[in-house]
Design an enzyme around this catalytic site. Structure first.
Site, PDB file in Angstrom:
ATOM      1  N   LEU A   4      47.372  48.310  67.835  1.00 41.38           N
ATOM      2  CA  LEU A   4      46.240  49.081  67.348  1.00 41.38           C
ATOM      3  C   LEU A   4      45.881  48.649  65.929  1.00 41.38           C
ATOM      4  O   LEU A   4      46.704  48.113  65.191  1.00 41.38           O
ATOM      5  CB  LEU A   4      46.567  50.576  67.368  1.00 41.38           C
ATOM      6  CG  LEU A   4      46.591  51.248  68.745  1.00 41.38           C
ATOM      7  CD1 LEU A   4      46.890  52.732  68.609  1.00 41.38           C
ATOM      8  CD2 LEU A   4      45.283  51.035  69.485  1.00 41.38           C
ATOM      9  N   LYS A  58      44.055  39.957  52.480  1.00 41.23           N
ATOM     10  CA  LYS A  58      43.992  40.468  51.112  1.00 41.23           C
ATOM     11  C   LYS A  58      45.371  40.668  50.526  1.00 41.23           C
ATOM     12  O   LYS A  58      45.576  40.504  49.317  1.00 41.23           O
ATOM     13  CB  LYS A  58      43.191  41.773  51.058  1.00 41.23           C
ATOM     14  CG  LYS A  58      41.763  41.644  51.573  1.00 41.23           C
ATOM     15  CD  LYS A  58      41.072  40.341  51.154  1.00 41.23           C
ATOM     16  CE  LYS A  58      39.772  40.103  51.894  1.00 41.23           C
ATOM     17  NZ  LYS A  58      39.917  39.533  53.245  1.00 41.23           N
ATOM     18  N   GLY A 109      34.543  24.240  57.823  1.00 42.77           N
ATOM     19  CA  GLY A 109      33.776  25.429  57.520  1.00 42.77           C
ATOM     20  C   GLY A 109      33.826  25.744  56.041  1.00 42.77           C
ATOM     21  O   GLY A 109      34.755  25.344  55.331  1.00 42.77           O
ATOM     22  N   ASP A 155      32.512  44.549  65.658  1.00 47.83           N
ATOM     23  CA  ASP A 155      32.115  43.142  65.626  1.00 47.83           C
ATOM     24  C   ASP A 155      31.443  42.692  66.915  1.00 47.83           C
ATOM     25  O   ASP A 155      30.645  41.744  66.909  1.00 47.83           O
ATOM     26  CB  ASP A 155      33.338  42.256  65.360  1.00 47.83           C
ATOM     27  CG  ASP A 155      33.868  42.400  63.945  1.00 47.83           C
ATOM     28  OD1 ASP A 155      33.235  43.110  63.142  1.00 47.83           O
ATOM     29  OD2 ASP A 155      34.922  41.805  63.646  1.00 47.83           O
ATOM     30  N   HIS A 173      32.393  51.838  27.656  1.00 49.56           N
ATOM     31  CA  HIS A 173      32.565  50.617  26.876  1.00 49.56           C
ATOM     32  C   HIS A 173      34.037  50.482  26.511  1.00 49.56           C
ATOM     33  O   HIS A 173      34.674  51.470  26.144  1.00 49.56           O
ATOM     34  CB  HIS A 173      31.725  50.674  25.593  1.00 49.56           C
ATOM     35  CG  HIS A 173      31.774  49.413  24.808  1.00 49.56           C
ATOM     36  ND1 HIS A 173      31.019  48.301  25.133  1.00 49.56           N
ATOM     37  CD2 HIS A 173      32.514  49.075  23.723  1.00 49.56           C
ATOM     38  CE1 HIS A 173      31.271  47.336  24.269  1.00 49.56           C
ATOM     39  NE2 HIS A 173      32.178  47.784  23.405  1.00 49.56           N
TER      40      HIS A 173
END
Length: 454
Positions: free
Chosen positions: A35, A48, A174, A305, A436
Site C-alpha cells: 500500500l 526525497k 531523459g 496518475d 526579514h
C-alpha cells in the site's frame, strides 16, 4: 461477490476505500503491491529521503566556502538505501495492517483484472461493485523504438532507488524531473553522470528561462547533451553505450557502467483488463474522466496518475477527496487552480500557473517581475550564487504564473500558489509584510517588481 464500492489501486486511493467503509458501505480494496502506491514505495518518498543524504554530502563538500575545514570521508550507500526502504516498508506494512482491521473493508493484496464494467477478479474471487474507483497508477516508460534497448541491462527509477552500490559512470536517457533528481543524487555519491535529452534544455516543461538556468547549473555537474535524440544502445563487456543524434545530424556516443531510462511514465491500463470494459482511454492509454472524475461508465471513477492530468501525489490527494465525496452522494468537481510542483535538486525548481511560452502561444498580455536570490540578505548569508524568482502577471495584476530556481524553491512557491488559487494580485503579495531577512524576501521582491511594471 457483490459489494457497494471497489477501489482498484492502493496509492492515494486507499483513503477512498476507508471513507466508503467508514460510511457503512461494503468496500473492497485491491492492490497487488504494498500500500502507498508509487509515491511511498517507488517515487517521491524514497527519492526525497535519498536526496536528503545527497544534500548533506554536498553541504560538507561546500563547507570550505564558509571557511570550515571539512571533508567527506565516506558514504555508506548500502546502509542508506537499506534504511530508507526499511523505513518505508514498515510504513506500508502498517497501512496494510490498519486496512485489515477496518470494519466493512476487505483488503485484497493481489493482482486484479476487470471482467466487465463493474466486476474485478482478484485473489481468486470476482467482486461486482455498484461503484468503482480506478487508480491503477503508472510505471516507467521504456521506448521500444530505441535500437538495442531490449538487449541491454538497464535501470528504471524503480531500480535506481534501490541501488546499493552507485556506479562509477551512469548514462541517463531523459532530462525531465526524474532524470534531474536521480542525476543529482548519484553525482553526490561520486558517480560521473551523463544526461541525454532530446529537447534543447533539461526540464523542458518548465518555464523556458528557468529551464535554461537549470541546464547551466546541471552542466557544471554532469555531461549534459541537450538537443540529442537517443537512437540506439548497446552493451559490451559490462559497458553500456548510448548513441544519440542532434537535429543537424551530429552524433555522440556516451558510455557508462549503468544505463538509466528516465523517459517518462506510462499508465497501467494495459495490465488491468480495461479492454473488457466500456471505460474510455485516450491514445496514450490514460483513463478519460469528466470534471467529477467519472469515467465513460456511470458510477465508475478514476483518479491519480492513471488519468494523466497532473502526475503529482498532491494532485492525487485532491482527486481522491473529490471521488470520496461523490461516492457518498456529493457533487464535487476537481479544481486544479494553483496546483504547483517542485524538482528536488539543489538548487530546487518549482512552479505554479502558466509559463511564459504558454502565455505567448495563447496571445495573453502579461508583464514579468524578477528577483535574484543573490540580491537578498539571506541569499548573501547563504552565499547563493544561483537563484531566480520570476512572476508573470496580467495587466490588471492577476498572478498568471510564478517560477523559481533556487534554494528551498519548493517552500517558497506556496505564496504564489495561494495567489494563483485565490485570485490575489501581485500587489497583494508585494504589500504583505515578510519576515526579514527570510528567504521569502526574494518572493516579495519579485512580486514588487511585477507590480511596478503594471
Amino acid at each position: 461477490m457483490s459489494v457497494d464500492v471497489l477501489v482498484f489501486g492502493g496509492g492515494a486511493a486507499n483513503k477512498v476505500a476507508s471513507a466508503a467503509a467508514a460510511a457503512g458501505k461494503e468496500t473492497v480494496l485491491v492492490e497487488k503491491g504494498p500500500l502507498g502506491g508509487t509515491c511511498l514505495n517507488r517515487g517521491c518518498n524514497p527519492s526525497k529521503m535519498l536526496i536528503a543524504h545527497a544534500d548533506r554530502v554536498n553541504a560538507v563538500r561546500d563547507a570550505d566556502r564558509f571557511h570550515v575545514d571539512a571533508a567527506v570521508r565516506g558514504v555508506d550507500t548500502e546502509t542508506i538505501v537499506e534504511e530508507v526502504h526499511g523505513t518505508l516498508g514498515g510504513v506500508a506494512e502498517g497501512m496494510a495492517d490498519a486496512k485489515r482491521s477496518e470494519e466493512n473493508l476487505t483488503f485484497v493484496n493481489a493482482e486484479g483484472e476487470f471482467v466487465d464494467d463493474r466486476t474485478v477478479r482478484a485473489g481468486g474471487t470476482e467482486y461486482t461493485a455498484d461503484e468503482l474507483l480506478v487508480a491503477a497508477g503508472t510505471r516507467p516508460l521504456v521506448i521500444d523504438a530505441i535500437d538495442g534497448i531490449a538487449s541491454v541491462d538497464y535501470l528504471t527509477s524503480d531500480d535506481a532507488l534501490r541501488l546499493r552500490h552507485p556506479p562509477e559512470r551512469l548514462v541517463v536517457l531523459g532530462g525531465g524531473y526524474i532524470a534531474a533528481e536521480l542525476g543529482y543524487y548519484f553525482d553526490a555519491l561520486g558517480t560521473e553522470v551523463a544526461l541525454l535529452e532530446m529537447e534543447e534544455t533539461l526540464l523542458p516543461r518548465e518555464d523556458g528561462e528557468i529551464a535554461e538556468r537549470f541546464t547551466a547549473v546541471a552542466e557544471r555537474r554532469h555531461d549534459a547533451y541537450t538537443g540529442y535524440r537517443v537512437t540506439g544502445v548497446e552493451e559490451t563487456d559490462g559497458t553500456v553505450t548510448a548513441t544519440a543524434e542532434s537535429a543537424d545530424g551530429e552524433v555522440v556516443e556516451v558510455a557508462g557502467d549503468e544505463l538509466l531510462v528516465a523517459l517518462g511514465r506510462r499508465p497501467n491500463t494495459d495490465r488491468i483488463g480495461i479492454e473488457n470494459t466500456a471505460i474510455e482511454t485516450d491514445d496514450r492509454g490514460f483513463v478519460e474522466v469528466d470534471d467529477r472524475l467519472e469515467t465513460s461508465v456511470d458510477g465508475v471513477y478514476a483518479a491519480g496518475d492513471v488519468i494523466g492530468q497532473h502526475p503529482f501525489k498532491h494532485a492525487a490527494d485532491h482527486e481522491v477527496e473529490v471521488v470520496a465525496e461523490n461516492l457518498l452522494g456529493g457533487d464535487r468537481t476537481v479544481d486544479y487552480r494553483g496546483i504547483s510542483h517542485a524538482v528536488f535538486t539543489e538548487p530546487q525548481v518549482a512552479g505554479v500557473g502558466r509559463t511564459e511560452s504558454q502565455l505567448q502561444e495563447a496571445g495573453t498580455d502579461y508583464v514579468v517581475g524578477r528577483a535574484e536570490y543573490a540580491d537578498t540578505a539571506m541569499g548573501r548569508a547563504l552565499k547563493l550564487d544561483e537563484g531566480l524568482v520570476k512572476v508573470l502577471a496580467a495587466p490588471d495584476g492577476e498572478v498568471l504564473g510564478t517560477h523559481l530556481l533556487g534554494h528551498e524553491a519548493s517552500m517558497l512557491v506556496h505564496e504564489a500558489t495561494l495567489a494563483v488559487r485565490h485570485g490575489l494580485s501581485v500587489a497583494d503579495v508585494a504589500d504583505t509584510i515578510h519576515v526579514h531577512p527570510s528567504m521569502n524576501k526574494v518572493v516579495a521582491a519579485a512580486f514588487a517588481d511585477a507590480a511596478a511594471e503594471l
